[in-house]
Motif scaffolding. Sequence first.
Motif: not given
Length: 590
Positions: A490-496, A518-523, A586-588
């Motif tokens: 979902p947009p706003g999620a985090t990818m590590v 670009a997808m709207g994720l936190k990276y 914390a990004n959530l």
Amino acid sequence: MKGSSGRLHALRFESQRFRLLTVVVGCFLISLTFLLSSRPDTTVFSTLSPRASLEAARMPAIKTLRSSSSSGRFIRDVHVDVLPQQGDTHAQIAHLRQSIDQSTDKTEWAKDTVMIQESNDGERAEEEDEESAAERVTADSGDEAAPDADEDNAVQTTAAVETTSTRPDPPVEEKKSLPMKLQDDEAARTPEFTATTHSVVRQQQQPLCDFSDPRTDVCDFAGDIRMAANSSEFVVVDQAGGGQTASHKVRPYPRKGDETCMVRVTEITVRATADAASAPRCTRTHAVPAVTFSIGGYTGNIFHDFSDVIVPLYNTVHRYRGDVQLVMANVASWWLIKYDKLLHDLSKHAPIDLTKAGAAEEVHCFPHAVVSLRAHRELIIERERSLDGLATPDFTRFLRGALSLPRDAPTRPGDGKGRRPRLLIISRGRTRLLLNLEAVIRVAEEVGFEAVVNESDVGNDISQVGGLINSCDALLGVHGAGLTNMMFLPPGATMVQVVPWGGLQWIARMDYGEPAEAMGLKYIQYEIAVSESSLKDKYPAGDEIFTNPTGLHKRGFMFMKQTLMDGQNITIDVDRFRPVLQQALANLPT
């Protein structure tokens, strides 16, 4: 008597002076009246400020071009710059005169006004009367006329002065596509009346293919189009082309220049012919456009499935709202089954397998065709380059809709539902293994996540994989194709992303970091230390692979892949990694 005679002589002299003055004043008034009647836009007294007067003096001289029909029903003024800006003055004036002479039957020149009288019949006058307003609007725009999508080969009009067409406006696609090379093999159909400062209106034939993009070659053409499947050939019948032909060869897969990849892609020929009798005869005629692409190349790897095919396919066919015929080369049945839901949402027509159609000697005919896909960067659609103004979030929204993925926002910790945020860990099966996976799971749960492990496989059902990942709030994995699954988050999620040793930061960001953002994720990008890499057990401490790893990149991508990517496994230092997981939590949203 003598004095009286002198006074009489003086009186006569004064009378003569008065009559002379009267004549001069009268001539001046007559001249002024004639000037005002012939130039109604002339001002007798300037009200400009000294600054404005200076600016006006710097402007080029303007002559007025007045056009009228023989019946006097149609009159218009077009301002023409007759003071050359640069170059040979005489040559430019001669060019202006020639352009006007070609457009009119009779020309009358006055001192400050150019008057053009046209000997047109009544029908022409009526047509021009209807179009005059639109012509005045575009007279100084300098824009190119949009090509007509309904003609065999779209024709562009390039000039500072344009006239509008009575045909319907073409779709946005035709306005923006392929303005590269000029072709002069179609007879120009210039308007009867054109005049411009620097050039006469010119007609250009739309080129069949665009070879300017570094990633992909795209052919886009409209008209009488015939696809001979057995020869992998598109033939554009252009009887107005003056007997000249154009032929291009394209491999419809966006890895241009990658010879290892492109040899697995069928070559498509695109050619134009003026001889309709020699063109293949249709066995089936379609009323919708065709988009042709290959699913050869590197497909079978989820990263390339999406970056090379599905993302650029969405960008290319979105405008047709499903009313488009997909033509596929190098078809693999398992690929069609795996991505059936996505293909079904992109086109409501069953795809054509080019190989099977060729075996049956089918000739499919279309009004419009696109060969190859419009690809931008890896997993990214750039809004400024998309013909429809699409961007990467539009694609991920399409993906969630096509696969019925419910979540469009991550979990809010402490929302009262008692659910812990979920972290999905991508487990690789062959290379770049996460050797202490259990330790990573343990620290993730200590931080506050619910850890879920998944090993992405080429045979996995895309809906099931998408559903699992969409249920998560963060994704963790070592650099590799499995990270492509981030598009289901979902947009706003985090990818590590865990980056192996070897100066691979740039490729990690290019393949997954930039697309994630670009997808709207936190990276978050975690770059391992030498102590976390299995390379320390293969090479001595002072080896170049540790002291200057980026210097090894000059040996080529295959060396990098075999040595730095496929040649190492990873044991994460969980103490060093803990803050990364805390940051992901914390990004959530709160």
